[in-house]
Design a protein around this motif. Structure first.
Motif, PDB file in Angstrom:
ATOM      1  N   SER A  13     -33.358  -3.841 111.127  1.00 46.29           N
ATOM      2  CA  SER A  13     -32.250  -2.377 111.364  1.00 46.29           C
ATOM      3  C   SER A  13     -32.753  -1.696 112.581  1.00 46.29           C
ATOM      4  O   SER A  13     -32.676  -1.280 113.232  1.00 46.29           O
ATOM      5  CB  SER A  13     -32.840  -1.805 110.057  1.00 46.29           C
ATOM      6  OG  SER A  13     -31.721  -0.386 109.984  1.00 46.29           O
ATOM      7  N   ILE A  14     -34.005  -1.698 112.556  1.00 43.30           N
ATOM      8  CA  ILE A  14     -35.082  -0.970 113.683  1.00 43.30           C
ATOM      9  C   ILE A  14     -34.457  -1.790 115.528  1.00 43.30           C
ATOM     10  O   ILE A  14     -34.561  -1.261 116.076  1.00 43.30           O
ATOM     11  CB  ILE A  14     -36.627  -1.014 113.190  1.00 43.30           C
ATOM     12  CG1 ILE A  14     -36.848  -0.147 112.419  1.00 43.30           C
ATOM     13  CG2 ILE A  14     -37.621  -0.790 114.886  1.00 43.30           C
ATOM     14  CD1 ILE A  14     -38.721  -0.761 111.784  1.00 43.30           C
ATOM     15  N   CYS A  15     -34.821  -3.708 115.049  1.00 41.90           N
ATOM     16  CA  CYS A  15     -34.548  -4.658 116.164  1.00 41.90           C
ATOM     17  C   CYS A  15     -33.769  -3.915 116.747  1.00 41.90           C
ATOM     18  O   CYS A  15     -33.063  -3.640 117.979  1.00 41.90           O
ATOM     19  CB  CYS A  15     -34.779  -5.483 115.800  1.00 41.90           C
ATOM     20  SG  CYS A  15     -36.956  -6.040 115.937  1.00 41.90           S
ATOM     21  N   LEU A  16     -32.505  -3.751 115.644  1.00 40.74           N
ATOM     22  CA  LEU A  16     -31.452  -4.001 115.970  1.00 40.74           C
ATOM     23  C   LEU A  16     -30.425  -2.779 116.358  1.00 40.74           C
ATOM     24  O   LEU A  16     -29.713  -2.795 115.922  1.00 40.74           O
ATOM     25  CB  LEU A  16     -30.365  -5.145 115.259  1.00 40.74           C
ATOM     26  CG  LEU A  16     -30.494  -6.466 115.044  1.00 40.74           C
ATOM     27  CD1 LEU A  16     -29.366  -7.573 113.815  1.00 40.74           C
ATOM     28  CD2 LEU A  16     -30.796  -7.545 116.543  1.00 40.74           C
ATOM     29  N   ASP A  17     -30.842  -2.023 115.975  1.00 43.26           N
ATOM     30  CA  ASP A  17     -30.721  -0.202 115.935  1.00 43.26           C
ATOM     31  C   ASP A  17     -29.501  -0.013 115.046  1.00 43.26           C
ATOM     32  O   ASP A  17     -28.374   0.913 115.606  1.00 43.26           O
ATOM     33  CB  ASP A  17     -30.621   0.438 117.355  1.00 43.26           C
ATOM     34  CG  ASP A  17     -30.392   1.449 117.730  1.00 43.26           C
ATOM     35  OD1 ASP A  17     -31.022   2.249 116.292  1.00 43.26           O
ATOM     36  OD2 ASP A  17     -29.618   2.362 118.155  1.00 43.26           O
ATOM     37  N   GLU A  18     -29.284  -0.768 113.657  1.00 39.54           N
ATOM     38  CA  GLU A  18     -28.590  -0.516 112.917  1.00 39.54           C
ATOM     39  C   GLU A  18     -28.521   0.307 111.762  1.00 39.54           C
ATOM     40  O   GLU A  18     -29.875  -0.126 111.135  1.00 39.54           O
ATOM     41  CB  GLU A  18     -27.896  -1.836 112.804  1.00 39.54           C
ATOM     42  CG  GLU A  18     -28.411  -3.128 112.363  1.00 39.54           C
ATOM     43  CD  GLU A  18     -27.931  -4.579 111.598  1.00 39.54           C
ATOM     44  OE1 GLU A  18     -26.438  -4.852 113.289  1.00 39.54           O
ATOM     45  OE2 GLU A  18     -28.452  -5.242 111.572  1.00 39.54           O
ATOM     46  N   ASP A  19     -27.326   0.374 111.463  1.00 38.86           N
ATOM     47  CA  ASP A  19     -27.604   1.324 109.297  1.00 38.86           C
ATOM     48  C   ASP A  19     -27.643   0.001 108.779  1.00 38.86           C
ATOM     49  O   ASP A  19     -26.522  -0.577 108.853  1.00 38.86           O
ATOM     50  CB  ASP A  19     -26.639   2.377 109.448  1.00 38.86           C
ATOM     51  CG  ASP A  19     -26.968   3.225 110.690  1.00 38.86           C
ATOM     52  OD1 ASP A  19     -28.386   3.400 111.067  1.00 38.86           O
ATOM     53  OD2 ASP A  19     -26.117   4.222 110.634  1.00 38.86           O
TER      54      ASP A  19
ATOM     55  N   ARG B 284     -38.234  -8.092 106.578  1.00 39.44           N
ATOM     56  CA  ARG B 284     -37.188  -8.785 107.680  1.00 39.44           C
ATOM     57  C   ARG B 284     -36.006  -7.371 107.254  1.00 39.44           C
ATOM     58  O   ARG B 284     -35.629  -7.263 108.982  1.00 39.44           O
ATOM     59  CB  ARG B 284     -36.919 -10.335 107.100  1.00 39.44           C
ATOM     60  CG  ARG B 284     -37.943 -11.159 106.937  1.00 39.44           C
ATOM     61  CD  ARG B 284     -37.466 -12.488 106.720  1.00 39.44           C
ATOM     62  NE  ARG B 284     -38.891 -13.531 106.626  1.00 39.44           N
ATOM     63  CZ  ARG B 284     -38.011 -14.697 106.715  1.00 39.44           C
ATOM     64  NH1 ARG B 284     -37.338 -15.500 106.593  1.00 39.44           N
ATOM     65  NH2 ARG B 284     -39.243 -15.597 107.009  1.00 39.44           N
ATOM     66  N   ALA B 285     -35.800  -7.444 106.513  1.00 39.95           N
ATOM     67  CA  ALA B 285     -34.922  -6.319 106.868  1.00 39.95           C
ATOM     68  C   ALA B 285     -34.365  -5.149 106.969  1.00 39.95           C
ATOM     69  O   ALA B 285     -33.705  -4.422 107.803  1.00 39.95           O
ATOM     70  CB  ALA B 285     -34.013  -6.333 105.316  1.00 39.95           C
ATOM     71  N   VAL B 286     -35.815  -4.332 106.849  1.00 46.25           N
ATOM     72  CA  VAL B 286     -36.730  -3.288 108.028  1.00 46.25           C
ATOM     73  C   VAL B 286     -36.635  -3.881 109.537  1.00 46.25           C
ATOM     74  O   VAL B 286     -36.107  -2.784 109.555  1.00 46.25           O
ATOM     75  CB  VAL B 286     -37.618  -3.109 107.133  1.00 46.25           C
ATOM     76  CG1 VAL B 286     -38.186  -2.061 107.750  1.00 46.25           C
ATOM     77  CG2 VAL B 286     -37.896  -2.423 105.785  1.00 46.25           C
TER      78      VAL B 286
ATOM     79  N   ARG C  90     -33.915   5.643 112.474  1.00 53.50           N
ATOM     80  CA  ARG C  90     -33.539   6.411 112.606  1.00 53.50           C
ATOM     81  C   ARG C  90     -34.951   8.115 113.146  1.00 53.50           C
ATOM     82  O   ARG C  90     -34.132   8.908 113.432  1.00 53.50           O
ATOM     83  CB  ARG C  90     -32.427   7.192 111.889  1.00 53.50           C
ATOM     84  CG  ARG C  90     -30.792   6.533 111.374  1.00 53.50           C
ATOM     85  CD  ARG C  90     -30.261   7.324 112.174  1.00 53.50           C
ATOM     86  NE  ARG C  90     -28.629   6.409 111.835  1.00 53.50           N
ATOM     87  CZ  ARG C  90     -27.576   7.370 111.709  1.00 53.50           C
ATOM     88  NH1 ARG C  90     -27.337   8.237 111.873  1.00 53.50           N
ATOM     89  NH2 ARG C  90     -26.551   6.584 111.599  1.00 53.50           N
ATOM     90  N   LEU C  91     -35.821   7.399 112.856  1.00 55.80           N
ATOM     91  CA  LEU C  91     -36.529   8.159 112.765  1.00 55.80           C
ATOM     92  C   LEU C  91     -37.415   8.320 113.871  1.00 55.80           C
ATOM     93  O   LEU C  91     -36.887   7.418 114.938  1.00 55.80           O
ATOM     94  CB  LEU C  91     -37.379   7.815 111.509  1.00 55.80           C
ATOM     95  CG  LEU C  91     -37.593   7.735 110.077  1.00 55.80           C
ATOM     96  CD1 LEU C  91     -38.750   7.192 109.557  1.00 55.80           C
ATOM     97  CD2 LEU C  91     -37.427   9.043 109.677  1.00 55.80           C
ATOM     98  N   PRO C  92     -37.766   9.300 114.943  1.00 54.59           N
ATOM     99  CA  PRO C  92     -38.586   9.738 115.945  1.00 54.59           C
ATOM    100  C   PRO C  92     -40.168   8.562 116.289  1.00 54.59           C
ATOM    101  O   PRO C  92     -40.654   7.349 114.669  1.00 54.59           O
ATOM    102  CB  PRO C  92     -39.911  11.131 115.728  1.00 54.59           C
ATOM    103  CG  PRO C  92     -39.161  11.155 114.544  1.00 54.59           C
ATOM    104  CD  PRO C  92     -38.227  10.961 113.625  1.00 54.59           C
ATOM    105  N   GLY C  93     -40.134   8.062 117.202  1.00 59.35           N
ATOM    106  CA  GLY C  93     -41.212   6.422 117.613  1.00 59.35           C
ATOM    107  C   GLY C  93     -42.116   6.391 116.440  1.00 59.35           C
ATOM    108  O   GLY C  93     -42.445   5.805 115.803  1.00 59.35           O
TER     109      GLY C  93
END
Length: 474
Positions: free
Chosen positions: A189-195, A184-186, A109-112
């Motif tokens: 979440s980033i790669c799949l753009d999921e909460d 891995r969880a972090v 959710r953060l800026p790149g």
């Protein structure tokens, strides 16, 4: 001369004092007297109704449990129908956006550039991991999360909530209070753009349908016979040698053993031992300003399902805001036509607060963070300062407690509860009540106290009653 003698005196009718009193009642009605300075039960978990009809808690409280016994007492307090069940929606407001809690599992959710800074820091921390014990909480944050997350969120937020720099705090208290990141969880979440929203012991919770959190403790206090209660008249003097306690009205009670939920530093002042006073004067705590804002209308769409939000940035004074009308429609005078926000602002010698301006500053902060609009009609501005708000797990705390608690017990004084034992890691309502239950069991039946002395054990499981450890020793 004392007007009455009791086997046990219990000082304070908050969750710990009530837990001790209720358990003593169950133990064949053991003789005790519960003394409370206020006219109502609850302590820091009490609730109040302001002049405009809005209900407010003394801080952000929710009900979740590590204990079968706590759940039994909750049903005793309000029955099965007196609750509303909630799925937690907690968020972090930063960079002009909401990031789901836990922050570290929702970096997408953060800026790149900030997302990458957090990932870099996390990878560097993983690569340099060692078994060396961190010297303080700041060092633990940096070793666990890396520089990126520390700078962007964890260091500024923790100063804001604790009102002390994390370098002044130990890292022993963390336990289940902070979600330790899994790389891995972090990255997933980033790669799949999921909460990722499910972490934590309070991902579901419940709240009283009527009366706020205080309704629980009022309900439990109603089960204690009047002969065991002395409310509206607190202790002002204590003779630990003669075992006499004197109240503000001049009533004097003698006792065999005393269970105190008073702040530990205040108890030692009452005892009058210079060495104990000097030691407990070094304990750290923050005060909390609770600011309630009652409004006409309905919450904006962005807040309609949110429970509470964290605020690490300096465009607002509060560290947390609860959409209190979402907890129960009966927290406001006109359900559907009014709503409410409850903010918390920490204060300490390291972080002073102007009490005369804190309400106005909170309103400005709510507007700056888009919680309310400039024209939203405000019906209620409520404020309460809690002098002892949070017991700070400072670097020197554990050594002080190792000295002071046994010294008090040698005088048959047993300090328990959020500020009685000064142990934040077991200071939720369920922990606090069970500290009372367990000290009653110890003093009457010789049972081991698990909550205060083995916090990682009780926080790592659901604790059935009687505890397995007790049964093994029979």
């Amino acid at each position: 001369m004392p007007s009455e003698h009791h086997r046990f005196l219990i000082l304070g009718a908050g969750p710990t004092g009530l837990g001790a009193a209720l358990r003593l009642l169950e133990l064949d009605g053991t003789d005790f007297l519960l003394i409370e300075a206020a006219g109502q039960a609850g302590g820091l978990a009490a609730s109040l109704v302001d002049d405009q009809g809005f209900t407010w808690d003394l801080g952000g409280h929710v009900q979740f449990s590590h204990y079968q016994t706590f759940d039994r007492y909750m049903e005793l307090a309000l029955g099965r129908e007196g609750w509303i069940d909630h799925q937690r929606e907690s968020w972090v407001w930063m960079r002009e956006r909401f990031v789901p809690y836990p922050f570290q599992y929702n970096l997408h959710r953060l800026p790149g550039p900030e997302m990458w800074s957090c990932v870099q820091g996390l990878m560097a921390a993983a690569e340099s991991a060692s078994g060396e014990r961190p010297a303080d909480f700041e060092q633990w944050i940096l070793r666990t999360f890396g520089q990126g997350m520390a700078d962007i969120f964890l260091l500024p937020y923790n100063f804001k909530v604790w009102a002390y720099p994390p370098a002044m705090m130990n890292a022993h208290w963390v336990g289940e209070r902070v979600a330790v990141p899994d790389l891995r969880a972090v990255l997933k979440s980033i790669c799949l753009d999921e909460d990722n929203l499910s972490w934590g012991p309070n991902n579901t919770f419940r709240f009283p349908l009527h009366g706020g959190t205080g309704a629980i403790w009022d309900g439990l206090a109603a089960h204690i016979p009047e002969r065991h209660k002395h409310f509206g008249d607190g202790i002002v003097a204590l003779d630990a040698e003669r075992r006499h306690a004197t109240t503000a009205s001049g009533a004097c009670f003698s006792y065999d053993q005393l269970i105190s939920t008073l702040p530990l530093d205040r108890l030692c002042q009452l005892v009058g031992d210079p060495a104990l006073i000097e030691r407990t004067a070094r304990l750290k705590y923050s005060s909390v300003h609770v600011v309630g804002i009652g409004l006409r209308g309905q919450p904006p769409e962005a807040l309609r399902t949110k429970c509470w939000m964290y605020f690490p940035e300096d465009d607002c004074p509060f560290y947390r805001v609860t959409v209190f009308s979402n907890y129960s429609p009966n927290n406001v005078p006109e359900p559907g036509a009014t709503w409410s926000l409850m903010a918390e602002v920490s204060e300490s010698p390291c972080k002073p607060v102007d009490a005369e301006r804190v309400v106005a500053d909170a309103i400005r902060g709510m507007r700056a963070t888009h919680l309310i609009g400039e024209e939203d009609p405000i019906l209620s501005r409520w404020h309460r300062r809690l002098h002892h708000g949070y017991p700070t797990p400072s670097v020197e705390r554990d050594a002080i407690l190792r000295d002071v608690l046994p010294a008090l017990e040698a005088r048959d004084l047993y300090a328990r509860g959020r500020f009685g034992a000064w142990t934040y890691e077991v200071s939720n309502q369920d922990h606090s009540l069970m500290q009372g239950v367990e000290i009653a069991e110890r003093l009457v039946n010789g049972r081991e106290e698990l909550t205060l002395f083995q916090p990682n054990l009780v926080n790592g499981r659901y604790n059935v009653w009687p505890y397995p450890e007790w049964m093994e020793k029979r």
